[in-house]
Scaffold this active site. Structure first.
Site, PDB file in Angstrom:
ATOM      1  N   CYS A 130      18.651 -13.226  17.384  1.00 32.45           N
ATOM      2  CA  CYS A 130      17.189 -13.244  17.202  1.00 32.45           C
ATOM      3  C   CYS A 130      16.776 -13.015  15.750  1.00 32.45           C
ATOM      4  O   CYS A 130      15.587 -13.083  15.432  1.00 32.45           O
ATOM      5  CB  CYS A 130      16.523 -12.213  18.105  1.00 32.45           C
ATOM      6  SG  CYS A 130      16.749 -10.509  17.570  1.00 32.45           S
ATOM      7  N   CYS A 150      25.560   0.533   8.375  1.00 36.38           N
ATOM      8  CA  CYS A 150      24.552   1.590   8.420  1.00 36.38           C
ATOM      9  C   CYS A 150      23.337   1.039   9.186  1.00 36.38           C
ATOM     10  O   CYS A 150      22.589   0.217   8.644  1.00 36.38           O
ATOM     11  CB  CYS A 150      24.189   1.961   6.986  1.00 36.38           C
ATOM     12  SG  CYS A 150      23.045   3.327   6.869  1.00 36.38           S
TER      13      CYS A 150
HETATM   14 ZN   LIG Z   1      18.663  -9.656  18.667  1.00 37.95          ZN
END
Ligand SMILES: [Zn+2]
Length: 166
Positions: A130, A150
């Site tokens: 996404c 991180c």
């Molecule tokens: Zn995603």
């Protein structure tokens, strides 16, 4: 006759706006195409304001604020926006930075782009499916990869007990 002062003011104004836009950090991968694409309004409706700020606007959560720092169960950390599995608990480690950290993502889970915002070059990590911004990757992590992913805890959801591919 054109008022010269007025013309100059509006030219300066336009230039000022352009300069401001250039200073704003913009997603380096904005031109990239993703499997899941939604409008800004749809993401705003789906995500909490804090999640939206991180995932869609390259924001960062306060260090030590994530509940996932204390998450030590076995399971899978997935994208908070599209639920794609991203990291296994097997690769999570305590980095001491205040953000959930991993030394390796799952296969075909994340994409990486160069992030030049704020005058520093960093490797930005986003969800492969996404495009949601997750955090950054640094080369001061532990063995076996030497990498430190991180991550913003708010960009992740934890699924305890989910099978963890090794
Ligand atoms: Zn995603």
């Amino acid at each position: 006759m054109i008022d010269r002062r007025l013309l100059l003011t509006s030219v300066t104004g336009l230039f000022g706006l352009a300069a401001f836009r250039m200073l704003k950090p913009s997603p380096a991968h904005s031109a990239e195409k993703f499997e899941i694409e939604k409008s800004d309004a749809e993401w705003r409706a789906q995500l909490t304001p804090q999640q939206y700020e991180i995932l869609r606007n390259q924001g960062t959560e306060r260090p030590w604020s994530s509940a996932l720092l204390k998450e030590h169960r076995k399971g899978i950390f997935a994208c908070a926006a599209c639920d794609l599995p991203l990291f296994s608990s097997e690769t999570k480690f305590d980095s001491g930075t205040g953000w959930p950290s991993f030394y390796r993502p799952l296969e075909n889970a994340v994409g990486i782009t160069e992030d030049r915002s704020y005058g520093v070059v960093r490797s930005e990590v986003h969800c492969r499916r996404c495009g949601g911004h997750l955090g950054h990757v640094f080369d001061d992590g532990p063995k076996p990869t030497g990498l430190r992913y991180c991550m913003d805890g708010l960009a992740l959801v934890f699924h305890p007990g989910a099978p963890t591919p090794s």
